[in-house]
Scaffold this active site. Structure first.
Site, short mmCIF file in Angstrom:
data_model
loop_
_atom_site.label_atom_id
_atom_site.label_comp_id
_atom_site.label_asym_id
_atom_site.label_seq_id
_atom_site.Cartn_x
_atom_site.Cartn_y
_atom_site.Cartn_z
CB SER A 14 52.20 -60.51 -34.74
OG SER A 14 51.69 -60.05 -33.50
CE LYS A 65 56.74 -51.32 -31.81
NZ LYS A 65 57.68 -51.97 -30.87
N GLY A 123 70.79 -50.36 -30.73
CA GLY A 123 69.60 -50.11 -31.52
C GLY A 123 69.09 -48.70 -31.33
CB ALA A 124 68.69 -45.92 -32.91
#
Length: 269
Positions: A14, A65, A123-124
């Site tokens: 990150s 998330k 993507g999902a």
């Protein structure tokens, strides 16, 4: 001093600490930002603990998330998306999602207007859901595809979008104005191509949300003469939106971008 953090697993990659610490310093704020590895089963403990210790706010990344929605009180956007990437503590434990606006502003930053455009979203996951939600609001015509059809179908159904099987990806790419990779494919050496890059055309836009390296997809796009956009400005704009939620201040976007690009330059030496 207020403490902020990003939680995820893995988390070592990150650049959020570099970006936000630069922003805090530029704005003269007594604050620090850190990265902590947190697995899904401990997410509730981590968020409640951060609240108890007086943290200023949190960011959440893969794979937290979507799980966060059951822990926080989601705002309208996070609830609609079904994922939160930002947590604030000023008025309870609130969940927000700035990924979608980050992607939208990144495209605008490079002069891309998606209103009326045919957009293929690959993507999902949590980021894909946020991008689909925001770009749909922006007026894009979105088709979703995903290697795991169940997740892709769920995303499309939840947001009222069209889903097509991943086996049709070459045909889908050919008829799209904008192609967005919202998967992790391309982040590691040896990752397979999502599709044959030779089918890309100069008039297309290819947006890969990966920011840590130039992916094969973006190299294919450049070879085709297409507009190739990496994930750096999405990272910056989603972080800037989180900064505003936490502090109520105008975000120093230029400072945040410079910090990210400097860090990437060091990583890729």
């Amino acid at each position: 001093m207020k403490v902020y953090a990003v939680l995820g697993d893995p988390i070592e990659h990150s650049l959020s600490p570099v970006m936000h610490n630069a922003a805090f310093q530029a704005m003269g704020l007594q604050a620090s930002y850190h990265a902590f590895r947190v697995k899904i089963p401990r997410l509730r403990d981590a968020i409640l603990g951060a609240d108890a210790m007086g943290f200023g706010g949190l960011n959440l990344t893969i794979p937290l998330k979507e799980s966060a929605i059951s822990v926080v009180e989601p705002d309208e956007t996070a609830e609609a998306i079904g994922a939160a990437n930002t947590v604030s503590f000023q008025r309870g434990i609130r969940g927000h999602n700035t990924d979608g606006i980050g992607a939208s502003l990144a495209l605008r930053h490079y002069g891309v207007n998606v209103r009326g455009a045919d957009v293929l979203l690959i993507g999902a996951g949590g980021a894909a859901r946020a991008i689909a939600y925001q770009l749909s609001k922006d007026g894009a015509e979105i088709v979703v595809t995903n290697r795991t059809p169940e997740r892709g179908l769920a995303l499309a159904s939840d947001l009222g979008l069209e889903f097509r099987p991943f086996g049709e990806i070459d045909d889908l790419v050919r008829v799209s104005d904008v192609v967005i990779n919202a998967t992790s494919v391309g982040m590691r050496d040896g990752d397979p191509r999502l599709f044959d890059g030779s089918i890309l055309k100069a008039e297309q836009v290819v947006f890969d949300i990966i920011y840590s390296r130039e992916t094969e997809l973006l190299r294919d796009a450049r070879r085709a003469g297409a507009k190739a956009i990496d994930g750096v400005m999405m990272l910056v704009y989603q972080g800037a939106a989180a900064f505003r939620i936490w502090t109520g201040l105008d975000e120093p976007v230029d400072v945040m971008e410079a910090a990210v690009r400097a860090a990437l330059g060091r990583l890729n030496l």
